[in-house]
Scaffold this active site. Sequence first.
Site, PDB file in Angstrom:
ATOM      1  CB  SER A  37      -0.887   0.034   1.253  1.00 39.19           C
ATOM      2  OG  SER A  37      -1.980  -0.822   1.086  1.00 39.19           O
ATOM      3  CG  HIS A  68      -2.784  -1.531  -3.673  1.00 41.86           C
ATOM      4  ND1 HIS A  68      -1.788  -2.472  -3.502  1.00 41.86           N
ATOM      5  CD2 HIS A  68      -3.124  -1.126  -2.427  1.00 41.86           C
ATOM      6  CE1 HIS A  68      -1.549  -2.643  -2.204  1.00 41.86           C
ATOM      7  NE2 HIS A  68      -2.366  -1.834  -1.532  1.00 41.86           N
ATOM      8  CG  HIS A  90      -5.355  -6.572  -0.330  1.00 38.68           C
ATOM      9  ND1 HIS A  90      -5.345  -5.601  -1.303  1.00 38.68           N
ATOM     10  CD2 HIS A  90      -4.253  -6.360   0.438  1.00 38.68           C
ATOM     11  CE1 HIS A  90      -4.278  -4.820  -1.141  1.00 38.68           C
ATOM     12  NE2 HIS A  90      -3.603  -5.259  -0.095  1.00 38.68           N
ATOM     13  CE1 TYR A  92      -9.004  -4.590   1.201  1.00 38.71           C
ATOM     14  CE2 TYR A  92      -7.249  -5.662   2.416  1.00 38.71           C
ATOM     15  CZ  TYR A  92      -7.701  -4.629   1.613  1.00 38.71           C
ATOM     16  OH  TYR A  92      -6.839  -3.638   1.200  1.00 38.71           O
ATOM     17  CD  GLU A  93      -8.416  -5.732  -3.462  1.00 36.58           C
ATOM     18  OE1 GLU A  93      -8.660  -5.113  -4.507  1.00 36.58           O
ATOM     19  OE2 GLU A  93      -7.287  -6.214  -3.197  1.00 36.58           O
ATOM     20  CB  ALA A 120       1.384  -0.637   4.590  1.00 40.87           C
ATOM     21  CG  MET A 223      -5.367  -6.259   6.519  1.00 38.71           C
ATOM     22  SD  MET A 223      -6.608  -5.013   6.113  1.00 38.71           S
ATOM     23  CE  MET A 223      -6.578  -4.016   7.603  1.00 38.71           C
ATOM     24  CB  SER A 224      -1.326  -8.287   1.820  1.00 39.22           C
ATOM     25  OG  SER A 224      -0.149  -7.655   2.309  1.00 39.22           O
ATOM     26  CG  ASN A 247      -0.748   1.422  11.533  1.00 43.51           C
ATOM     27  OD1 ASN A 247      -0.374   0.962  10.442  1.00 43.51           O
ATOM     28  ND2 ASN A 247      -1.558   0.760  12.325  1.00 43.51           N
ATOM     29  CG  HIS A 261      -5.989   2.703   3.285  1.00 42.13           C
ATOM     30  ND1 HIS A 261      -4.994   1.750   3.372  1.00 42.13           N
ATOM     31  CD2 HIS A 261      -6.117   2.975   1.952  1.00 42.13           C
ATOM     32  CE1 HIS A 261      -4.543   1.449   2.165  1.00 42.13           C
ATOM     33  NE2 HIS A 261      -5.206   2.178   1.279  1.00 42.13           N
TER      34      HIS A 261
HETATM   35  O1  LIG Z   1      -1.192  -4.290   0.529  1.00 43.00           O
HETATM   36  P1  LIG Z   1      -0.725  -4.001   1.894  1.00 43.00           P
HETATM   37  O2  LIG Z   1      -0.622  -5.213   2.754  1.00 43.00           O
HETATM   38  O3  LIG Z   1       0.555  -3.210   1.906  1.00 43.00           O
HETATM   39  O4  LIG Z   1      -1.827  -3.053   2.528  1.00 43.00           O
HETATM   40  C1  LIG Z   1      -2.094  -2.871   3.913  1.00 43.00           C
HETATM   41  C2  LIG Z   1      -3.168  -3.832   4.356  1.00 43.00           C
HETATM   42  C3  LIG Z   1      -4.426  -3.176   3.816  1.00 43.00           C
HETATM   43  O5  LIG Z   1      -4.568  -3.474   2.461  1.00 43.00           O
HETATM   44  C4  LIG Z   1      -4.143  -1.712   3.964  1.00 43.00           C
HETATM   45  C5  LIG Z   1      -4.693  -1.183   5.254  1.00 43.00           C
HETATM   46  O6  LIG Z   1      -4.335   0.166   5.446  1.00 43.00           O
HETATM   47  O7  LIG Z   1      -2.700  -1.579   4.009  1.00 43.00           O
HETATM   48  N1  GUN Z   2      -4.175  -5.641   9.988  1.00 44.88           N
HETATM   49  C1  GUN Z   2      -3.523  -4.483   9.834  1.00 44.88           C
HETATM   50  N2  GUN Z   2      -3.104  -4.140   8.626  1.00 44.88           N
HETATM   51  C2  GUN Z   2      -2.446  -2.973   8.497  1.00 44.88           C
HETATM   52  N3  GUN Z   2      -1.916  -2.415   7.409  1.00 44.88           N
HETATM   53  C3  GUN Z   2      -1.344  -1.246   7.792  1.00 44.88           C
HETATM   54  N4  GUN Z   2      -1.518  -1.065   9.106  1.00 44.88           N
HETATM   55  C4  GUN Z   2      -2.196  -2.136   9.565  1.00 44.88           C
HETATM   56  C5  GUN Z   2      -2.668  -2.527  10.849  1.00 44.88           C
HETATM   57  O1  GUN Z   2      -2.497  -1.832  11.865  1.00 44.88           O
HETATM   58  N5  GUN Z   2      -3.321  -3.705  10.923  1.00 44.88           N
END
Ligand SMILES: O=P(O)(O)O[C@@H]1C[C@H](O)[C@@H](CO)O1
Ligand code: GUN
Length: 301
Positions: A37, A68, A90, A92-93, A120, A223-224, A247, A261
């Site tokens: 991200s 993205h 992802h 979740y999409e 991220a 989440m990935s 974060n 986000h």
């Molecule tokens: O694709 P990534 O894993 O870098 O993105 C993170 C996970 C979620 O898609 C998003 C949440 O802010 O960032």
């Molecule tokens: N699950 C999760 N995914 C993230 N992607 C970026 N920050 C976070 C977070 O705090 N938790």
Amino acid sequence: MARAEEDRSSYEVCKETADWLRARTAQHPKTAIICGSGLGDLADVLEKKAVFPYEDIPHFPRSTVAGHAGRLVFGELSGQPCVCMQGRFHCYEGYSGSTVTFPIRVFSLLGVEVLITTNAAGGLNHHFQVGDIMFIRDHISMFGLGGQNPLRGPNDERLGVRFPCMSDAYDPDLLSLAMESAQELGFQSFVHAGVYCMLAGPSYETIAESRVLQALGADAAGMSTVPEVIVARHCGLRVLGLSLITNRAATSYSSPEEASHEAVLRVSVARAEALCRLLARLTARLGESPRAPRPQPLTFI
Ligand SMILES: O=P(O)(O)O[C@@H]1C[C@H](O)[C@@H](CO)O1
Ligand SMILES: Nc1nc2[nH]cnc2c(=O)[nH]1
């Protein structure tokens, strides 16, 4: 009603996409990079670029998340042939495991040998600061432990074995090379190695959940990445994973942290240059050193 998702799990579909790309670029990437991200700038620094929007590539899914862009970029980084995903998919999409990981199998059929996957993530380790980089040493998948493995379903041996090993998912030689590269750049004060935990998302963790993840030994939550890594190992790619701590996960009811986000993207964009330098250095080192033979593991005990 949602449209039925195309089945991208078959060898023939992956090969059709690989053949389509091979016919349109003279480049033969050995390394694939997935931009997390807000980290799309990583692809912009490639030289001699050939760019394919995802919607133009047969069978490729579409990016739906902010940060993205949805482009496949072939080119050279530090003189090494690479392909970059400017945007990942992802679960979740609403995508299945085989759709999320479809590009990995295509890369394997294109001759890619190394996957560098970036993301991220929220920091769970108290020693991590926002903006730090964590090389992934290992993962925990809440998704996978719950039965959502991208290899679920019939196994085609042309793609990989039925039961792939995951204790060596993150290549120790690549991890050492990445650590050395970070040190050469003077980045050691904000670089760590740790355990990435994948959650389904798209909601961020509650405070109680973050505390559970800490107790389980996770250093960062995201989440990935994990489905990509499992499929990359299934098809024999070596993997380096890297999390940018965008974060800090809230672990106290009095803590001021609130995940969003927008904040994730702000930090990613601000740290993209450091990551570009790191990946450029690492790719140069990868090009320099033919892979050193690993010591043979002991076969008795
Ligand atoms: O694709 P990534 O894993 O870098 O993105 C993170 C996970 C979620 O898609 C998003 C949440 O802010 O960032
Ligand atoms: N699950 C999760 N995914 C993230 N992607 C970026 N920050 C976070 C977070 O705090 N938790």
